[in-house]
Design an enzyme around this catalytic site. Structure first.
Site, PDB file in Angstrom:
ATOM      1  N   HIS A 123      -9.715   1.071   4.649  1.00  0.00           N
ATOM      2  CA  HIS A 123      -8.460   1.351   5.355  1.00  0.00           C
ATOM      3  C   HIS A 123      -8.731   2.380   6.457  1.00  0.00           C
ATOM      4  O   HIS A 123      -9.536   3.294   6.264  1.00  0.00           O
ATOM      5  CB  HIS A 123      -7.403   1.871   4.371  1.00  0.00           C
ATOM      6  CG  HIS A 123      -6.039   1.915   4.985  1.00  0.00           C
ATOM      7  ND1 HIS A 123      -5.648   2.938   5.814  1.00  0.00           N
ATOM      8  CD2 HIS A 123      -4.995   1.051   4.918  1.00  0.00           C
ATOM      9  CE1 HIS A 123      -4.403   2.699   6.234  1.00  0.00           C
ATOM     10  NE2 HIS A 123      -3.988   1.559   5.702  1.00  0.00           N
ATOM     11  N   GLU A 176      -5.837  -4.966  10.338  1.00  0.00           N
ATOM     12  CA  GLU A 176      -4.865  -3.885  10.566  1.00  0.00           C
ATOM     13  C   GLU A 176      -5.293  -3.092  11.790  1.00  0.00           C
ATOM     14  O   GLU A 176      -6.058  -2.127  11.672  1.00  0.00           O
ATOM     15  CB  GLU A 176      -4.860  -2.913   9.373  1.00  0.00           C
ATOM     16  CG  GLU A 176      -4.266  -3.439   8.118  1.00  0.00           C
ATOM     17  CD  GLU A 176      -3.623  -2.324   7.296  1.00  0.00           C
ATOM     18  OE1 GLU A 176      -2.525  -2.531   6.803  1.00  0.00           O
ATOM     19  OE2 GLU A 176      -4.225  -1.231   7.173  1.00  0.00           O
ATOM     20  N   GLY A 209       2.837  -1.098   4.407  1.00  0.00           N
ATOM     21  CA  GLY A 209       2.771   0.281   3.927  1.00  0.00           C
ATOM     22  C   GLY A 209       4.175   0.790   3.657  1.00  0.00           C
ATOM     23  O   GLY A 209       4.696   0.686   2.541  1.00  0.00           O
ATOM     24  N   ASN A 225       0.853  -1.184   0.000  1.00  0.00           N
ATOM     25  CA  ASN A 225       0.000   0.000   0.000  1.00  0.00           C
ATOM     26  C   ASN A 225       0.897   1.244   0.000  1.00  0.00           C
ATOM     27  O   ASN A 225       1.453   1.608   1.020  1.00  0.00           O
ATOM     28  CB  ASN A 225      -0.898  -0.033   1.254  1.00  0.00           C
ATOM     29  CG  ASN A 225      -1.763   1.210   1.372  1.00  0.00           C
ATOM     30  OD1 ASN A 225      -1.845   2.021   0.439  1.00  0.00           O
ATOM     31  ND2 ASN A 225      -2.421   1.367   2.508  1.00  0.00           N
ATOM     32  N   TRP A 226       1.036   1.843  -1.165  1.00  0.00           N
ATOM     33  CA  TRP A 226       1.931   3.008  -1.298  1.00  0.00           C
ATOM     34  C   TRP A 226       1.315   4.289  -0.733  1.00  0.00           C
ATOM     35  O   TRP A 226       1.999   5.300  -0.632  1.00  0.00           O
ATOM     36  CB  TRP A 226       2.300   3.219  -2.780  1.00  0.00           C
ATOM     37  CG  TRP A 226       3.339   2.271  -3.283  1.00  0.00           C
ATOM     38  CD1 TRP A 226       3.817   1.152  -2.645  1.00  0.00           C
ATOM     39  CD2 TRP A 226       4.057   2.355  -4.519  1.00  0.00           C
ATOM     40  NE1 TRP A 226       4.773   0.537  -3.411  1.00  0.00           N
ATOM     41  CE2 TRP A 226       4.943   1.258  -4.581  1.00  0.00           C
ATOM     42  CE3 TRP A 226       4.025   3.238  -5.601  1.00  0.00           C
ATOM     43  CZ2 TRP A 226       5.804   1.029  -5.660  1.00  0.00           C
ATOM     44  CZ3 TRP A 226       4.873   3.013  -6.679  1.00  0.00           C
ATOM     45  CH2 TRP A 226       5.757   1.916  -6.706  1.00  0.00           C
ATOM     46  N   LYS A 227       0.037   4.256  -0.449  1.00  0.00           N
ATOM     47  CA  LYS A 227      -0.656   5.455   0.056  1.00  0.00           C
ATOM     48  C   LYS A 227      -0.414   6.637  -0.910  1.00  0.00           C
ATOM     49  O   LYS A 227      -0.357   6.418  -2.110  1.00  0.00           O
ATOM     50  CB  LYS A 227      -0.217   5.752   1.487  1.00  0.00           C
ATOM     51  CG  LYS A 227      -0.331   4.498   2.373  1.00  0.00           C
ATOM     52  CD  LYS A 227      -0.207   4.752   3.832  1.00  0.00           C
ATOM     53  CE  LYS A 227      -0.389   3.439   4.588  1.00  0.00           C
ATOM     54  NZ  LYS A 227      -0.383   3.570   6.021  1.00  0.00           N
ATOM     55  N   GLU A 258      -7.181   4.849   7.381  1.00  0.00           N
ATOM     56  CA  GLU A 258      -6.952   6.242   6.985  1.00  0.00           C
ATOM     57  C   GLU A 258      -8.139   6.797   6.197  1.00  0.00           C
ATOM     58  O   GLU A 258      -8.344   8.014   6.150  1.00  0.00           O
ATOM     59  CB  GLU A 258      -5.635   6.358   6.188  1.00  0.00           C
ATOM     60  CG  GLU A 258      -4.436   6.239   7.130  1.00  0.00           C
ATOM     61  CD  GLU A 258      -3.177   5.714   6.486  1.00  0.00           C
ATOM     62  OE1 GLU A 258      -3.074   5.706   5.246  1.00  0.00           O
ATOM     63  OE2 GLU A 258      -2.285   5.288   7.244  1.00  0.00           O
ATOM     64  N   SER A 264       2.788  -2.105  10.469  1.00  0.00           N
ATOM     65  CA  SER A 264       4.213  -2.266  10.811  1.00  0.00           C
ATOM     66  C   SER A 264       4.740  -3.659  10.452  1.00  0.00           C
ATOM     67  O   SER A 264       5.397  -4.321  11.259  1.00  0.00           O
ATOM     68  CB  SER A 264       4.458  -1.967  12.293  1.00  0.00           C
ATOM     69  OG  SER A 264       4.106  -0.632  12.588  1.00  0.00           O
ATOM     70  N   GLY A 274       1.764   2.608  10.712  1.00  0.00           N
ATOM     71  CA  GLY A 274       2.502   3.836  10.401  1.00  0.00           C
ATOM     72  C   GLY A 274       3.549   4.249  11.421  1.00  0.00           C
ATOM     73  O   GLY A 274       3.847   3.529  12.380  1.00  0.00           O
TER      74      GLY A 274
END
Ligand code: PGA
Length: 256
Positions: free
Chosen positions: A94, A168, A237, A9-11, A96, A216, A174
């Site tokens: 997600h 998650e 991530g 997941n490159w965000k 976020e 993580s 993160g």
């Protein structure tokens, strides 16, 4: 045999296509021969079509898709449009995107519509669930149960087979993560989710369900999640943007 899966997941990274192309090519160039593992990268959608041309060895995904098919929805992209430009997977729910501070504050009802639309539009949803805190009174289990039941509302048995679930926990994601989950914590939730879904759909319909871990994930902890946690794969991530680390995680999954 269902393959294990590693989904990067490159965000909202990296900031230019030049960098994205470099990272992606680095990963592709050093990718070992894979028999048991599927590798997916979910870049920002603007890079997708160009990265698609680089290699067929990696599947591509997106980090969001709309809850509707088409129409007057400014800024939205439908599942069909995204699968049309080469996406195979979509990360949905997600934390976020669930967070009002970071993006839209999506709730289970909206995510449920996105799951249904994603499948109808030809994308495989990677549905993220996870609690904010692990309280001693076990309320987090009820929280996850609600996430699962509300996000799968009206999802058919056949559609369920297309979904991947990512556990998650928010506290493990993160830079600000206190720690990753432990393999035992992951296994507990994975069994719990399977029980909820087997009660809903019948045990025989969840035999191929894949539950992966995110939060993580690093080469240092990947093996223990596979062995002790029986994870079906990972959703890294930060480490998915570091080719060396991402490749190490992939290799650990393939070899175990
Ligand atoms: P992280 O992110 O690996 O950087 O903790 C995981 C995710 O948010 O999907």
């Amino acid at each position: 045999m269902t393959k294990k899966i590693v989904i990067g997941n490159w965000k909202m990274n990296p900031v230019s296509f030049v960098e994205a192309n470099k990272i992606y090519k680095d990963i592709v160039k050093n990718l070992p021969t894979l028999k048991k593992t599927e590798v997916v990268v979910c870049p920002p959608v603007v890079y997708l079509e160009n990265l698609k041309k680089v290699s067929k060895k990696i599947s591509l995904g997106v980090q969001n898709s709309s809850y509707v098919k088409s129409g007057a929805f400014t800024g939205e992209l439908s599942a069909k449009m995204l699968s049309g430009v080469g996406a195979k997977y979509v990360i949905l729910g997600h934390s976020e995107r669930r967070s009002p501070a970071i993006s839209g504050g999506e709730n289970n009802e909206l995510i449920n519509k996105k799951v249904i639309n994603a499948i109808a539009g030809g994308l495989i949803p990677v549905l993220c669930v996870g609690e904010n805190v692990r309280d001693a009174s076990l309320q987090y289990l009820g929280f996850i149960e609600t996430q699962i039941l509300e996000c799968f509302e009206g999802v058919s048995k056949n559609a369920l087979k297309k979904v991947i679930i990512a556990y998650e926990p928010i506290w493990a994601i993160g830079e600000n993560a206190t720690r990753s989950a432990t393999p035992a914590e992951f296994l507990e939730i994975s069994i719990f989710i399977k029980k909820i879904l087997s009660d809903k759909y019948g045990a025989k319909n969840i035999t191929e369900l894949r539950i992966i871990y995110g939060g993580s994930v690093h080469p240092e902890n990947a093996l223990s999640f596979l062995m002790e946690g029986q994870a079906d794969g990972f959703l890294p991530g930060r480490d998915s943007l570091k080719p060396k680390k991402f490749l190490e995680i992939i290799k650990i999954v393939e070899d175990n």
